[in-house]
Design a protein around this motif. Structure first.
Motif, PDB file in Angstrom:
ATOM      1  N   GLU A   1     -19.111   6.681  76.563  1.00  0.00           N
ATOM      2  CA  GLU A   1     -19.965   5.525  76.273  1.00  0.00           C
ATOM      3  C   GLU A   1     -19.341   4.637  75.221  1.00  0.00           C
ATOM      4  OE1 GLU A   1     -23.849   6.842  75.193  1.00  0.00           O
ATOM      5  OE2 GLU A   1     -24.309   7.598  77.195  1.00  0.00           O
ATOM      6  N   LYS A   2     -18.585   5.243  74.314  1.00  0.00           N
ATOM      7  CA  LYS A   2     -17.938   4.472  73.263  1.00  0.00           C
ATOM      8  C   LYS A   2     -16.556   4.011  73.690  1.00  0.00           C
ATOM      9  CE  LYS A   2     -20.337   7.118  69.694  1.00  0.00           C
ATOM     10  NZ  LYS A   2     -20.195   8.157  68.645  1.00  0.00           N
ATOM     11  N   HIS A   3     -16.216   4.269  74.954  1.00  0.00           N
ATOM     12  CA  HIS A   3     -14.920   3.873  75.498  1.00  0.00           C
ATOM     13  C   HIS A   3     -13.771   4.470  74.691  1.00  0.00           C
ATOM     14  CE1 HIS A   3     -16.953   1.134  78.188  1.00  0.00           C
ATOM     15  NE2 HIS A   3     -17.627   0.672  77.158  1.00  0.00           N
ATOM     16  N   ILE A   4     -13.970   5.702  74.238  1.00  0.00           N
ATOM     17  CA  ILE A   4     -12.908   6.391  73.525  1.00  0.00           C
ATOM     18  C   ILE A   4     -12.148   7.218  74.561  1.00  0.00           C
ATOM     19  CG2 ILE A   4     -12.335   8.096  71.763  1.00  0.00           C
ATOM     20  CD1 ILE A   4     -14.882   7.263  70.305  1.00  0.00           C
ATOM     21  N   ALA A   5     -10.880   6.875  74.748  1.00  0.00           N
ATOM     22  CA  ALA A   5     -10.077   7.587  75.740  1.00  0.00           C
ATOM     23  C   ALA A   5      -9.737   8.973  75.228  1.00  0.00           C
ATOM     24  CB  ALA A   5      -8.798   6.802  76.028  1.00  0.00           C
ATOM     25  N   ARG A   6      -9.691   9.912  76.143  1.00  0.00           N
ATOM     26  CA  ARG A   6      -9.335  11.273  75.785  1.00  0.00           C
ATOM     27  C   ARG A   6      -7.899  11.547  76.162  1.00  0.00           C
ATOM     28  NH1 ARG A   6     -12.774  15.293  78.672  1.00  0.00           N
ATOM     29  NH2 ARG A   6     -11.399  16.684  77.558  1.00  0.00           N
ATOM     30  N   ASP A   7      -7.195  12.194  75.264  1.00  0.00           N
ATOM     31  CA  ASP A   7      -5.853  12.642  75.587  1.00  0.00           C
ATOM     32  C   ASP A   7      -5.574  13.892  74.758  1.00  0.00           C
ATOM     33  OD1 ASP A   7      -4.489   9.896  73.597  1.00  0.00           O
ATOM     34  OD2 ASP A   7      -5.266  11.843  72.956  1.00  0.00           O
ATOM     35  N   GLU A   8      -4.295  14.307  74.769  1.00  0.00           N
ATOM     36  CA  GLU A   8      -3.979  15.551  74.083  1.00  0.00           C
ATOM     37  C   GLU A   8      -4.146  15.436  72.570  1.00  0.00           C
ATOM     38  OE1 GLU A   8      -2.039  13.736  75.927  1.00  0.00           O
ATOM     39  OE2 GLU A   8      -0.131  13.302  74.960  1.00  0.00           O
ATOM     40  N   HIS A   9      -4.327  14.208  72.063  1.00  0.00           N
ATOM     41  CA  HIS A   9      -4.504  14.049  70.621  1.00  0.00           C
ATOM     42  C   HIS A   9      -5.974  13.952  70.228  1.00  0.00           C
ATOM     43  CE1 HIS A   9      -0.230  13.548  70.506  1.00  0.00           C
ATOM     44  NE2 HIS A   9      -0.281  12.497  71.294  1.00  0.00           N
ATOM     45  N   THR A  10      -6.868  14.035  71.194  1.00  0.00           N
ATOM     46  CA  THR A  10      -8.293  13.938  70.893  1.00  0.00           C
ATOM     47  C   THR A  10      -8.698  15.080  69.975  1.00  0.00           C
ATOM     48  OG1 THR A  10      -8.762  12.905  73.030  1.00  0.00           O
ATOM     49  CG2 THR A  10     -10.608  13.917  71.875  1.00  0.00           C
ATOM     50  N   ASP A  11      -9.388  14.753  68.896  1.00  0.00           N
ATOM     51  CA  ASP A  11      -9.886  15.773  67.968  1.00  0.00           C
ATOM     52  C   ASP A  11     -10.833  16.692  68.719  1.00  0.00           C
ATOM     53  OD1 ASP A  11     -11.315  15.557  64.608  1.00  0.00           O
ATOM     54  OD2 ASP A  11     -11.008  17.263  65.941  1.00  0.00           O
ATOM     55  N   GLU A  12     -10.540  17.993  68.688  1.00  0.00           N
ATOM     56  CA  GLU A  12     -11.341  18.937  69.455  1.00  0.00           C
ATOM     57  C   GLU A  12     -12.790  18.956  68.996  1.00  0.00           C
ATOM     58  OE1 GLU A  12      -9.918  22.919  68.845  1.00  0.00           O
ATOM     59  OE2 GLU A  12     -10.836  23.013  66.862  1.00  0.00           O
ATOM     60  N   ARG A  13     -13.026  18.613  67.739  1.00  0.00           N
ATOM     61  CA  ARG A  13     -14.393  18.628  67.233  1.00  0.00           C
ATOM     62  C   ARG A  13     -15.272  17.609  67.948  1.00  0.00           C
ATOM     63  NH1 ARG A  13     -12.942  17.987  61.016  1.00  0.00           N
ATOM     64  NH2 ARG A  13     -11.429  16.611  62.026  1.00  0.00           N
ATOM     65  N   LEU A  14     -14.633  16.631  68.612  1.00  0.00           N
ATOM     66  CA  LEU A  14     -15.403  15.620  69.336  1.00  0.00           C
ATOM     67  C   LEU A  14     -15.890  16.127  70.690  1.00  0.00           C
ATOM     68  CD1 LEU A  14     -13.267  12.412  68.644  1.00  0.00           C
ATOM     69  CD2 LEU A  14     -15.365  13.138  67.506  1.00  0.00           C
ATOM     70  N   ILE A  15     -15.329  17.213  71.195  1.00  0.00           N
ATOM     71  CA  ILE A  15     -15.673  17.630  72.553  1.00  0.00           C
ATOM     72  C   ILE A  15     -16.069  19.098  72.696  1.00  0.00           C
ATOM     73  CG2 ILE A  15     -14.278  15.843  73.679  1.00  0.00           C
ATOM     74  CD1 ILE A  15     -12.111  17.951  74.119  1.00  0.00           C
ATOM     75  N   ILE A  16     -15.784  19.957  71.729  1.00  0.00           N
ATOM     76  CA  ILE A  16     -16.132  21.362  71.909  1.00  0.00           C
ATOM     77  C   ILE A  16     -17.493  21.650  71.294  1.00  0.00           C
ATOM     78  CG2 ILE A  16     -13.703  22.004  71.921  1.00  0.00           C
ATOM     79  CD1 ILE A  16     -14.093  23.279  69.191  1.00  0.00           C
ATOM     80  N   LYS A  17     -18.076  22.782  71.688  1.00  0.00           N
ATOM     81  CA  LYS A  17     -19.449  23.074  71.279  1.00  0.00           C
ATOM     82  C   LYS A  17     -19.549  23.373  69.781  1.00  0.00           C
ATOM     83  CE  LYS A  17     -21.204  24.662  75.724  1.00  0.00           C
ATOM     84  NZ  LYS A  17     -21.786  25.783  76.502  1.00  0.00           N
ATOM     85  N   ALA A  18     -18.620  24.138  69.229  1.00  0.00           N
ATOM     86  CA  ALA A  18     -18.691  24.461  67.801  1.00  0.00           C
ATOM     87  C   ALA A  18     -17.294  24.776  67.281  1.00  0.00           C
ATOM     88  CB  ALA A  18     -19.608  25.663  67.569  1.00  0.00           C
ATOM     89  N   PRO A  19     -16.798  24.027  66.313  1.00  0.00           N
ATOM     90  CA  PRO A  19     -15.436  24.268  65.811  1.00  0.00           C
ATOM     91  C   PRO A  19     -15.333  25.507  64.928  1.00  0.00           C
ATOM     92  CG  PRO A  19     -16.461  22.458  64.618  1.00  0.00           C
ATOM     93  CD  PRO A  19     -17.421  22.847  65.702  1.00  0.00           C
TER      94      PRO A  19
END
Lengths: 281, 105
Positions: free
Chosen positions: B80-98
């Protein structure tokens, strides 16, 4: 009739035939082709290969590339084909060698921009491999959980001493647990450990199996479970947990151990699982 | 790459032999861990009946548990924020619990 007139006549006839075809799909200037993919494998490129009959009556070969994600989350891409008839379209893994069960795609006709896309039709859906010959319009769409999944041998986490095992079905995956094997090495602390196998939905237990026999101190025992296995006592330091037949698990379900009287120095090894996996959005 | 979870100290490879990603999740607390937290004797055979009941009824949720499985609501928020995902994406943005993170081995 000269060659130019002949070619123009052929183009006109082809266009008229496409208009009455039951398989060719007309795209006006507002329609776009959308691919939505769900991939569980890295380094895969999906090429959309096909033929498009333009408004000028000429058949063009088309090819568009798309990169799925590798964590089973959706990757979406829109393509403008212009006005004309889509005669056929086939997705193929031009990079990587995914098996059936690893990369699933929807090919759709939509209108609108990225934020406000309106899906209008599904051209095809199914799994993509590097040798796939399926696509629009020659093959029917396939649900992601139909047919056989991909067989995977998964090595889980090796827990620290005194810690149990937990393996979780990944997001957007469906697993059929076929086999499970793990080793427990108990410390010299005297106690009769009772390692059980539990399957839950992430919160609530759905199935539990006690061991066939307790495990005393200073022992190395192998615990196994398979499709419809029974709880069996120790034979040559190997014992079996029970497991339901057709143990199909949704995303978020857990396969874990729960050991009564597990001691701080006891050590579970990394479990090894054979699972059949499908993408499930 | 082999990693060690800093929440539960479990060790794992982030990819499986067939090239797929592996998503670690910390297990619930074991009898041994709860006993240590309650400062019970290390030898569980020396636990009293009351202590055994306390173990059985204890909350098994691990503090700062890590769960690397993808949180689809977070993925949708990125889109929704048009943030592209790639191998540099911070995992905290997509995983359930860091959790407490990981350490490369």
């Amino acid at each position: 009739m000269n060659t130019q007139d002949y070619r123009e006549l052929v183009a006109q006839v082809a266009y008229e035939q496409a208009k009455t075809s039951t398989s060719a799909f007309f795209f006006d200037g507002q329609d776009r082709l959308r691919i939505r993919s769900f991939g569980s494998l890295g380094s895969v490129t999906v090429s959309l290969e096909g033929r498009f009959l333009g408004a000028d009556g000429r058949v063009q070969a088309i090819q568009r590339d798309h990169t799925p994600n590798s964590d089973r989350s959706a990757a979406t891409q829109l393509f403008d084909l212009g006005e004309g008839f889509l005669l056929n379209l086939r997705p193929r893994a031009s990079g990587g060698t995914p098996k059936v069960g690893q990369v699933y795609v929807f090919l759709e006709v939509v209108r609108g921009t990225d934020n406000t896309v309106q899906p209008l039709a599904t051209l095809w859906a199914g799994y993509v491999t590097d040798t796939t010959a399926l696509g629009f319009p020659t093959s029917d769409p396939i649900r992601s959980v139909d047919g056989c999944g991909v067989l995977r041998s998964v090595t889980g986490t090796n827990p620290a001493a005194g810690v149990e095992i937990t393996e979780t079905v990944p997001t957007n995956a469906r697993w059929r647990l076929q086999m499970f094997s793990v080793v427990l090495v108990t410390s010299a602390t005297v106690a009769n450990r009772s390692p059980g196998l539990i399957i839950d939905d992430g919160a609530t237990t759905m199935f539990a199996s006690d061991p066939g026999a307790v495990v005393p101190a200073s022992q190395t025992q192998v615990f196994t479970a398979g499709n419809a296995s029974q709880r069996l006592p120790v034979v040559a330091l190997v014992q079996s947990w029970a497991l339901p037949s057709e143990c199909v698990l949704m995303a978020g379900a857990r396969i874990r151990t729960s050991t009564l009287l597990l001691q701080a120095g006891d050590d579970w090894a990394a479990p090894q699982m054979l699972v059949e996996e499908w993408i499930e959005d | 790459m082999r990693k060690q979870c800093q929440s539960c100290r479990g060790e794992y490879s982030d990819t499986t032999a067939d090239g797929a990603l592996y998503f670690h999740a910390c297990p619930p607390l074991s009898d041994a861990e709860i006993g240590a937290a309650l400062k019970l004797p290390r030898d569980a055979t020396k636990w009293s009946d009351e202590e055994k009941l306390a173990i059985a009824g204890a909350d098994r949720r691990r503090q700062d548990a890590r769960d690397e499985n993808i949180d689809l609501s977070k993925v949708a928020a990125l889109a929704e924020k048009h943030i592209a995902r790639d191998e540099h994406t911070d995992e905290r943005l997509i995983i359930k619990a860091p959790g407490l993170g990981v350490r490369a081995l």
